[in-house]
Scaffold this active site. Structure first.
Site, short mmCIF file in Angstrom:
data_model
loop_
_atom_site.label_atom_id
_atom_site.label_comp_id
_atom_site.label_asym_id
_atom_site.label_seq_id
_atom_site.Cartn_x
_atom_site.Cartn_y
_atom_site.Cartn_z
N SER A 124 5.60 -0.88 3.81
CA SER A 124 5.73 -2.27 4.25
C SER A 124 5.55 -3.18 3.04
O SER A 124 4.64 -3.00 2.24
CB SER A 124 4.69 -2.59 5.31
OG SER A 124 4.94 -1.85 6.49
N PRO A 159 7.45 11.86 1.75
CA PRO A 159 8.18 12.73 2.68
C PRO A 159 7.40 13.98 3.06
O PRO A 159 7.51 14.47 4.18
CB PRO A 159 9.45 13.09 1.88
CG PRO A 159 9.64 11.94 0.95
CD PRO A 159 8.26 11.49 0.58
N THR A 187 2.15 7.14 1.87
CA THR A 187 2.99 8.11 2.57
C THR A 187 4.15 8.60 1.70
O THR A 187 4.81 7.83 1.03
CB THR A 187 3.56 7.50 3.85
OG1 THR A 187 2.49 7.09 4.68
CG2 THR A 187 4.41 8.50 4.61
N GLU A 215 -1.94 2.98 11.70
CA GLU A 215 -3.39 3.20 11.62
C GLU A 215 -3.79 4.61 12.00
O GLU A 215 -4.94 4.85 12.34
CB GLU A 215 -4.12 2.26 12.58
CG GLU A 215 -4.02 0.83 12.20
CD GLU A 215 -4.87 0.49 11.03
OE1 GLU A 215 -5.96 1.02 10.90
OE2 GLU A 215 -4.43 -0.30 10.23
N PHE A 252 0.87 -1.19 0.00
CA PHE A 252 0.00 0.00 0.00
C PHE A 252 0.90 1.22 0.00
O PHE A 252 1.70 1.40 0.92
CB PHE A 252 -0.87 -0.05 1.25
CG PHE A 252 -1.83 1.09 1.44
CD1 PHE A 252 -3.07 1.07 0.85
CD2 PHE A 252 -1.49 2.17 2.25
CE1 PHE A 252 -3.98 2.10 1.06
CE2 PHE A 252 -2.39 3.20 2.47
CZ PHE A 252 -3.64 3.17 1.87
#
Length: 655
Positions: A251, A219, A217, A462, A214
């Protein structure tokens, strides 16, 4: 794994957080959600914030379709309502066939983690061994909630929670690998994928042939998803998008072949012709070309999981790989992240179960001062508190999974509460285990220090617990605020709203005279738990009174009262936990379970202390001037530290 950055307007933004989580309660094309355990890619840190949604007085004057009354206990408690539909009785949702299938899975999965997987070795190698991954594939662990016709096991949320608990008992590094793959990696395909997308990708990811990740995110974007810079520009022919950008702390980033990627796309407004950038979700294959990754990150814990930066350089993504609608990427991200929060509670309930076993074993066998240490009051209190925290967490996890399996649509506050509570409870339990074990707990061999390192990230995954506390309080206050807005509108037309106004006047009179609301759990909780039931009702009344008073005082400005909101969230967490354990213990007593009396003690103990905390905290917020002085001091101390670049005070020796 960045913590969420707080901005002055974060309160208003948070009103959107999780607003859609409940609407993803059922997967398209299969029975209910795959809220797979959230084990949990670092990018979930963002708590996914959208543009502000303000409580506007103008909004109240526009005609809106009637909305069904929420059945959420958490929504109701902010309004002073005792809404029991989702919490009583404690739900049993598995039919005979599902229960039997789960039994057939539990044994092999537990044996695999006991006999094959080596968590200490995984931690040392900083990867999950290939033999272990292959064994997990053979167990079907990579497609637990993928429909059986597409190669998965087709588990319900409750079945999934049970297996998540087993994995959490043994190896959180493996948990993150599995969860990053199916809980968020390909979850978007389950929730939003077209028939063609599902048929193309789900068999591959369910078998473990391809791992998923996924990618959200960046910087520049933590909690503020709108600030992402990755872009996907449509080709003139409309057949593909060109994707450029980079993502951090992904991840499975170095292992995955299939990615759910979020990027800004230019969208032309049909009415005005203006072009705006909106986030769109894409399914991206490594085989498209232009997808690379960096070296694995060095982390404090969950070392066995792979975390890396992922780069997209001129990647040609077919237009048919848009996930959901163009420009709806934020909605996709929110639903993916919110859909599986209960799974973290299930996982960490398992972790606590294993850690408590180590603590009990040590306390049972360790002799000091001529006696086993489990006979000492200090140790007894530690063990009891550990058991209570595990019981509450486990009760929340299976309450939520059952609510989702039952098709309830409004549970996002409860889900956030379970994540906050479970991650903090697991940290406390593991820390206390080390304390009970003394020097032995600090050593590497027992494995508790590894669990402590692994567990720390769960208060960040989360959405950080700080962000989620604000969400819990603001979402609840927003619902209460709508009720107060309705009351204000009723006052403009008193003759047409006599019933509403009389009811409100009666409620206010009861509060002022101390009569109480008339709410009761009598006949709902087991008779042996009636005292704790009364404590819960009293706590609810105290909580709701303060919520209303603070909303009346601050109005829309409450979004910036973070000291207050944190404390309201703590009250909400305590209160929801009380009701959940009352429900579970009531069922155990009614069914005559062998553990019923023990569960009664766990329930009563939690309720006694939680009720005391709520009473004291609400009284302090309501009328204690020292509380406001404390808040002012916090602001001033923090400001001085920032201006000074650290501590303001010097060494007492002045040397």
């Amino acid at each position: 794994m960045q913590s969420a950055r707080m901005t002055p307007s974060v309160g208003r933004q948070l009103l959107r957080l999780g607003a859609r989580s409940s609407r993803s309660a059922a997967l398209q094309g299969q029975p209910r959600p795959t809220s797979a355990q959230r084990l949990y890619a670092s990018e979930a840190t963002q708590a996914v914030l959208e543009k502000p949604e303000t409580l506007s007085s103008d909004a109240s004057t526009r005609e809106k379709p009637a909305r069904a009354e929420s059945k959420s206990f958490a929504v109701g408690m902010f309004k002073g309502q005792l809404t029991t539909d989702q919490v009583f009785p404690y739900p049993s949702v598995l039919n005979e066939g599902q229960t039997q299938f789960l039994k057939e899975l539990v044994g092999p999965v537990a044996r695999f983690f006991e006999e094959v997987n080596d968590p200490a070795k995984n931690d040392s190698l900083e990867k999950v061994e290939e033999d272990t991954l292959q064994g997990l594939k053979e167990l079907g662990a990579f497609g637990l909630q993928v429909p059986s016709e597409l190669g998965g096991l087709g588990l319900s949320n409750t079945q999934y929670a049970r297996l998540a608990e087993i994995v959490g008992m043994h190896d959180l590094g493996v948990s993150v690998t599995l969860g990053a793959h199916q809980s968020i990696g390909f979850k978007g395909i389950l929730l939003y994928g077209t028939k063609a997308q599902k048929e193309k990708y789900l068999p591959r990811v369910a078998s473990g042939q391809a791992l998923a990740a996924f990618c959200l995110t960046e910087p520049s974007s933590g909690s503020d998803v709108a600030s992402i810079r990755s872009s996907a520009v449509p080709s003139p022919c409309g057949k593909y998008y060109t994707l450029n950008g980079s993502k951090i702390w992904i991840s499975n980033g170095g292992l995955a072949d299939i990615f759910t990627v979020f990027a800004k796309t230019p969208i032309k407004d049909a009415a005005t012709g203006a072009v705006k950038e909106k986030i769109t979700a894409f399914v991206v294959e490594r085989s498209f070309g232009g997808v690379t990754h960096g070296l694995p990150e060095k982390k404090m814990g969950i070392k066995a999981s792979n975390t890396s930066e992922v780069y997209f350089d001129g990647v040609k993504v077919p237009a048919e790989n848009v996930l959901g609608e163009v420009g709806d990427g934020f909605k996709v991200a929110v639903n993916i992240l919110n859909n599986g929060r209960f799974g973290m509670a299930a996982t960490l309930a398992g972790t606590m179960k294993a850690i408590i076993a180590k603590a009990v074993d040590h306390a049972t066998n360790r002799t000091q001062f001529g006696d086993k240490i489990h006979n000492f009051g200090v140790i007894q209190e530690k063990l009891a508190r550990m058991a209570i925290l595990q019981y509450v967490t486990e009760s929340m996890a299976y309450m939520l999974s059952a609510n989702m399996d039952q098709g309830f649509k409004d549970f996002q506050i409860e889900a956030a509460i379970s994540k906050i509570f479970g991650s903090e409870a697991a940290w406390k339990v593991t820390d206390e285990c080390i304390q009970i074990m003394g020097g032995m707990g600090f050593m590497k061999e027992p494995g508790v220090e590894r669990v402590l390192r692994d567990i720390r990230i769960f208060r960040i995954f989360e959405g950080t617990n700080d962000i989620l506390r604000l969400f819990v309080a603001l979402q609840g206050c927003m619902d209460k605020g709508k009720e107060l807005t309705g009351l204000g509108n009723a006052l403009k037309n008193p003759l047409g709203n006599v019933g509403l106004l009389i009811g409100e006047a009666s409620k206010q009179l009861r509060r002022r005279t101390g009569i109480g609301s008339g709410l009761s759990l009598s006949g709902i909780v087991h008779p042996e738990l009636s005292r704790s039931g009364e404590l819960a009702v009293q706590a609810l009344e105290q909580f709701a009174t303060v919520v209303e008073a603070k909303l009346m005082k601050h109005k829309k400005g409450i979004v910036n009262e973070q000291f207050l909101l944190q404390r309201l969230a703590d009250g909400a967490i305590d209160l929801y936990a009380m009701v959940v354990v009352l429900s579970r213990a009531s069922r155990s007593l009614s069914e005559g379970y062998p553990t019923a009396q023990h569960e009664k003690m766990l329930c009563d103990s939690w309720c006694i202390e939680a009720a005391t905390r709520i009473r004291e905290n609400m009284a302090s917020l309501q009328s204690n001037p020292q509380q406001q002085e404390l808040f002012r001091n916090f602001r001033s101390i923090s400001k001085a530290m920032v201006e000074n670049g650290g501590l303001v005070t010097s060494n007492p020796l002045r040397v």
